[in-house]
Write a protein that holds these residues in place. Structure first.
Motif, PDB file in Angstrom:
ATOM      1  N   VAL A   1       0.818  -1.214   0.000  1.00  0.00           N
ATOM      2  CA  VAL A   1       0.000   0.000   0.000  1.00  0.00           C
ATOM      3  C   VAL A   1       0.853   1.266   0.000  1.00  0.00           C
ATOM      4  CG1 VAL A   1      -1.983  -1.132   1.061  1.00  0.00           C
ATOM      5  CG2 VAL A   1      -0.299   0.009   2.528  1.00  0.00           C
ATOM      6  N   GLY A   2       2.169   1.105  -0.159  1.00  0.00           N
ATOM      7  CA  GLY A   2       3.055   2.258  -0.274  1.00  0.00           C
ATOM      8  C   GLY A   2       3.540   2.834   1.035  1.00  0.00           C
ATOM      9  N   ALA A   3       3.311   2.145   2.134  1.00  0.00           N
ATOM     10  CA  ALA A   3       3.787   2.628   3.434  1.00  0.00           C
ATOM     11  C   ALA A   3       5.200   2.116   3.679  1.00  0.00           C
ATOM     12  CB  ALA A   3       2.854   2.134   4.544  1.00  0.00           C
ATOM     13  N   GLY A   4       5.926   2.807   4.527  1.00  0.00           N
ATOM     14  CA  GLY A   4       7.258   2.352   4.893  1.00  0.00           C
ATOM     15  C   GLY A   4       7.178   1.168   5.823  1.00  0.00           C
ATOM     16  N   THR A   5       8.279   0.483   5.962  1.00  0.00           N
ATOM     17  CA  THR A   5       8.314  -0.666   6.860  1.00  0.00           C
ATOM     18  C   THR A   5       9.298  -0.419   7.987  1.00  0.00           C
ATOM     19  OG1 THR A   5      10.056  -1.748   5.589  1.00  0.00           O
ATOM     20  CG2 THR A   5       7.784  -2.278   4.990  1.00  0.00           C
ATOM     21  N   VAL A   6       9.259  -1.266   8.964  1.00  0.00           N
ATOM     22  CA  VAL A   6      10.204  -1.213  10.079  1.00  0.00           C
ATOM     23  C   VAL A   6      11.578  -1.544   9.526  1.00  0.00           C
ATOM     24  CG1 VAL A   6      10.819  -2.274  12.282  1.00  0.00           C
ATOM     25  CG2 VAL A   6       8.425  -1.911  11.690  1.00  0.00           C
ATOM     26  N   PRO A   7      12.626  -0.804   9.911  1.00  0.00           N
ATOM     27  CA  PRO A   7      13.961  -1.119   9.404  1.00  0.00           C
ATOM     28  C   PRO A   7      14.335  -2.557   9.711  1.00  0.00           C
ATOM     29  CG  PRO A   7      13.984   0.916  10.678  1.00  0.00           C
ATOM     30  CD  PRO A   7      12.631   0.312  10.832  1.00  0.00           C
TER      31      PRO A   7
END
Length: 99
Positions: free
Chosen positions: A79-85
């Motif tokens: 959905v285009g959101a960032g993820t946890v590093p």
């Protein structure tokens, strides 16, 4: 918006000849994720089944948690959101040895 859900985690343990196998299943109502873990008794140690249960169960739940996190990361990326590093800092050992 308030939303309430109930997810169920089931854990099955099987011990045979000093080896314990665990399977942890998370049921969300729409999907199921399964984690696995094992433990074995060193032949020179006293066989304490409860310890094997705890080790195998914790390893199965850790595997399950990792799979759940990877699924959440895939869905966030979709959905285009960032993820946890993936790497938040040095783990064990010397920091300069971790790249």
């Amino acid at each position: 918006m308030t939303r309430t859900q109930e997810w169920t985690v089931g854990l099955e343990l099987v011990e045979d000849s000093g080896r314990t196998e665990a399977e942890a299943r998370l049921s969300t109502g729409t999907s199921t994720i399964t984690g696995h873990g094992t433990a074995r008794c060193n032949p020179s140690d006293v066989d304490v089944p409860a310890i094997g249960d705890e080790l195998a169960a914790s390893r199965a739940m850790k595997d399950l948690a990792g799979k759940l996190m990877r699924e959440a990361n895939r869905e966030m990326e979709a959905v285009g959101a960032g993820t946890v590093p993936k790497h938040t800092g040095p783990g064990y050992g010397w920091p300069e040895a971790v790249s």
